[in-house]
Scaffold this motif. Structure first.
Motif, PDB file in Angstrom:
ATOM      1  N   GLU A   1      15.855  46.703  34.642  1.00 53.63           N
ATOM      2  CA  GLU A   1      16.614  45.870  35.433  1.00 53.63           C
ATOM      3  C   GLU A   1      17.514  44.668  34.450  1.00 53.63           C
ATOM      4  OE1 GLU A   1      14.635  44.086  38.335  1.00 53.63           O
ATOM      5  OE2 GLU A   1      14.485  46.093  39.516  1.00 53.63           O
ATOM      6  N   THR A   2      16.510  44.053  33.508  1.00 51.28           N
ATOM      7  CA  THR A   2      16.852  43.134  32.561  1.00 51.28           C
ATOM      8  C   THR A   2      16.556  43.594  31.353  1.00 51.28           C
ATOM      9  OG1 THR A   2      16.418  41.429  34.512  1.00 51.28           O
ATOM     10  CG2 THR A   2      16.691  40.758  32.036  1.00 51.28           C
ATOM     11  N   ALA A   3      17.638  43.479  30.503  1.00 52.92           N
ATOM     12  CA  ALA A   3      17.499  43.499  29.128  1.00 52.92           C
ATOM     13  C   ALA A   3      17.310  42.276  28.335  1.00 52.92           C
ATOM     14  CB  ALA A   3      18.473  44.539  28.285  1.00 52.92           C
ATOM     15  N   ILE A   4      16.227  42.199  27.451  1.00 54.55           N
ATOM     16  CA  ILE A   4      16.059  40.801  26.928  1.00 54.55           C
ATOM     17  C   ILE A   4      16.316  40.866  25.150  1.00 54.55           C
ATOM     18  CG2 ILE A   4      14.424  39.101  25.992  1.00 54.55           C
ATOM     19  CD1 ILE A   4      13.452  41.283  28.733  1.00 54.55           C
ATOM     20  N   VAL A   5      17.368  40.198  24.649  1.00 52.89           N
ATOM     21  CA  VAL A   5      17.908  40.350  23.501  1.00 52.89           C
ATOM     22  C   VAL A   5      17.643  39.451  22.554  1.00 52.89           C
ATOM     23  CG1 VAL A   5      20.166  40.978  22.015  1.00 52.89           C
ATOM     24  CG2 VAL A   5      19.856  41.743  24.742  1.00 52.89           C
ATOM     25  N   ALA A   6      17.155  39.448  21.607  1.00 45.72           N
ATOM     26  CA  ALA A   6      16.541  38.416  20.548  1.00 45.72           C
ATOM     27  C   ALA A   6      17.754  38.245  19.479  1.00 45.72           C
ATOM     28  CB  ALA A   6      15.358  38.699  19.988  1.00 45.72           C
ATOM     29  N   HIS A   7      18.173  37.331  19.386  1.00 46.38           N
ATOM     30  CA  HIS A   7      19.309  37.011  18.255  1.00 46.38           C
ATOM     31  C   HIS A   7      18.489  35.945  17.200  1.00 46.38           C
ATOM     32  CE1 HIS A   7      22.468  38.235  20.810  1.00 46.38           C
ATOM     33  NE2 HIS A   7      21.829  37.555  21.870  1.00 46.38           N
ATOM     34  N   THR A   8      17.856  36.813  16.305  1.00 51.76           N
ATOM     35  CA  THR A   8      17.015  36.051  15.488  1.00 51.76           C
ATOM     36  C   THR A   8      17.595  34.818  14.713  1.00 51.76           C
ATOM     37  OG1 THR A   8      15.636  37.978  15.135  1.00 51.76           O
ATOM     38  CG2 THR A   8      15.249  36.360  13.503  1.00 51.76           C
ATOM     39  N   ASP A   9      18.908  35.255  13.944  1.00 53.43           N
ATOM     40  CA  ASP A   9      19.569  34.172  13.109  1.00 53.43           C
ATOM     41  C   ASP A   9      19.984  32.904  14.081  1.00 53.43           C
ATOM     42  OD1 ASP A   9      18.783  35.431  10.670  1.00 53.43           O
ATOM     43  OD2 ASP A   9      20.398  36.714  10.617  1.00 53.43           O
ATOM     44  N   GLU A  10      20.311  33.193  15.264  1.00 49.88           N
ATOM     45  CA  GLU A  10      20.814  32.334  16.084  1.00 49.88           C
ATOM     46  C   GLU A  10      19.747  31.344  16.748  1.00 49.88           C
ATOM     47  OE1 GLU A  10      24.562  31.721  16.558  1.00 49.88           O
ATOM     48  OE2 GLU A  10      24.479  33.111  15.035  1.00 49.88           O
ATOM     49  N   GLY A  11      18.595  31.564  16.914  1.00 51.20           N
ATOM     50  CA  GLY A  11      17.535  31.141  17.381  1.00 51.20           C
ATOM     51  C   GLY A  11      17.624  31.090  19.044  1.00 51.20           C
ATOM     52  N   ALA A  12      18.262  32.393  19.682  1.00 50.47           N
ATOM     53  CA  ALA A  12      18.599  32.417  20.953  1.00 50.47           C
ATOM     54  C   ALA A  12      17.946  33.745  21.485  1.00 50.47           C
ATOM     55  CB  ALA A  12      20.043  32.185  21.075  1.00 50.47           C
ATOM     56  N   VAL A  13      17.881  33.798  22.802  1.00 44.90           N
ATOM     57  CA  VAL A  13      17.559  34.755  23.349  1.00 44.90           C
ATOM     58  C   VAL A  13      18.570  35.192  24.587  1.00 44.90           C
ATOM     59  CG1 VAL A  13      15.931  36.101  25.068  1.00 44.90           C
ATOM     60  CG2 VAL A  13      14.999  34.752  23.006  1.00 44.90           C
TER      61      VAL A  13
END
Length: 324
Positions: A74-86
């Motif tokens: 239902e939910t996809a968790i996306v890690a943006h490593t260089d942005e320090g965000a999810v």
């Protein structure tokens, strides 16, 4: 679909998908089963139709989507490593519904089966963050004492194993019997520098792949003891499980190896594009995207290639969702 997206999908020329797995056909229910694939250099996610083997659409995101994990489809968790965000992406509507900041370098995610909570590793802070996916916020953090990266949750939802580095001397074992209040239980020291960790569906076993040599160690997680080791292709390797098989990729060698979970016996080896590091399973299909080629390979449960298409210049990770 925009013209550029249409041309990209047409140029991919996917292979015929062949028979649709019963588990996949039975769950469509009017929805569209999709693979969500990171387009790392394009700040977006490619949604690929599993039944047709073609690009369905793209979802714009923050720059640098590096890893993606689905929670209950239902939910996809996306890690943006260089942005320090999810980013939290709605798997049904394919819209980003929340962006969480305050991370150092978020890496990988393990989600609980009920889709309510997920655990995200942070290699910059050395922390494990507990995410409440319904409320869209971090509810707890614990310090693991090293650059936390690959993570796996046991099928009972009681224990996490976290590799502390891409070539890790130490694996942190985390108690999540209280799901919102994870605590560090103890540490395991593998017989090589570890890369990926994966709980098999049954038997209390954890497969630990190497980041520095052509080996895999299979642990009894209950006592933290190595049961046996296996030969592998070039490191680093990644692992996922379906049925009675373990699927191990070597991006450097461009291979996907299928092993029997019980004894590690090699059942099959399939060529995939170089750079196909990460690997995921779901609905009778195995996914492995290529960081170097930007392809997504879809394989069946026996490890046979059934579809291959180029979705982006570079694709690091993939997961499964059901869209409307």
């Amino acid at each position: 679909m925009h013209r550029r997206e249409f041309l990209l999908a047409a140029a991919a020329a996917p292979l015929a998908l062949g028979p649709v797995p019963r588990a996949l056909a039975a769950r469509t229910g009017g929805g569209t089963p999709l693979a969500l694939v990171t387009a790392d250099t394009e700040a977006r996610i490619a949604a690929v139709e599993l039944l047709g083997g073609r690009v369905h659409s793209f979802v714009e995101t923050l720059p640098g989507p590096r890893s993606i994990e689905a929670a209950a489809g239902e939910t996809a968790i996306v890690a943006h490593t260089d942005e320090g965000a999810v980013s939290l992406l709605d798997g049904v509507t394919l819209e980003v519904r929340r962006v969480l900041r305050g991370f150092g370098a978020p890496r990988y995610t393990a989600a609980r089966a009920d889709g309510r909570l997920a655990y995200v590793t942070d290699s910059a802070s050395g922390e494990l963050a507990v995410l409440d996916l319904r409320r869209g916020r971090v509810v707890h953090r614990i310090q693991l004492g090293g650059p936390a990266r690959h993570v796996t949750l046991d099928p009972t939802g009681r224990t996490l194993w976290v590799a502390l580095g891409s070539k890790a001397r130490t694996i942190a074992v985390v108690d999540v019997r209280d799901p919102r209040r994870a605590r560090l239980a103890h540490r395991v020291h593998p017989p090589f520098l570890a890369h990926d960790v994966g709980f098999s569906p049954v038997g209390g076993r954890v497969w630990v792949t190497s980041g520095d040599r052509e080996r895999i160690a299979v642990y009894d997680s209950r006592v933290g003891r190595v049961l046996f080791t296996l030969a592998a292709d070039a490191p680093p390797q990644h692992v996922t499980f379906a049925g009675g098989s373990a699927y191990v990729t070597s991006g450097d060698d461009g291979t996907l190896r299928v092993h029997a979970q019980r004894d590690g016996r090699l059942l099959r080896s399939t060529r995939v594009p170089v750079g196909s590091y990460n690997v995921q399973q779901g609905w009778g299909r195995i996914l492995t995207p290529s960081l170097e080629r930007g392809t997504l390979c879809i394989l069946d449960g026996r490890g046979r290639l059934v579809s291959s298409l180029r979705v982006a210049p570079s694709s690091h990770d993939a997961c499964f969702v059901m869209s409307r």
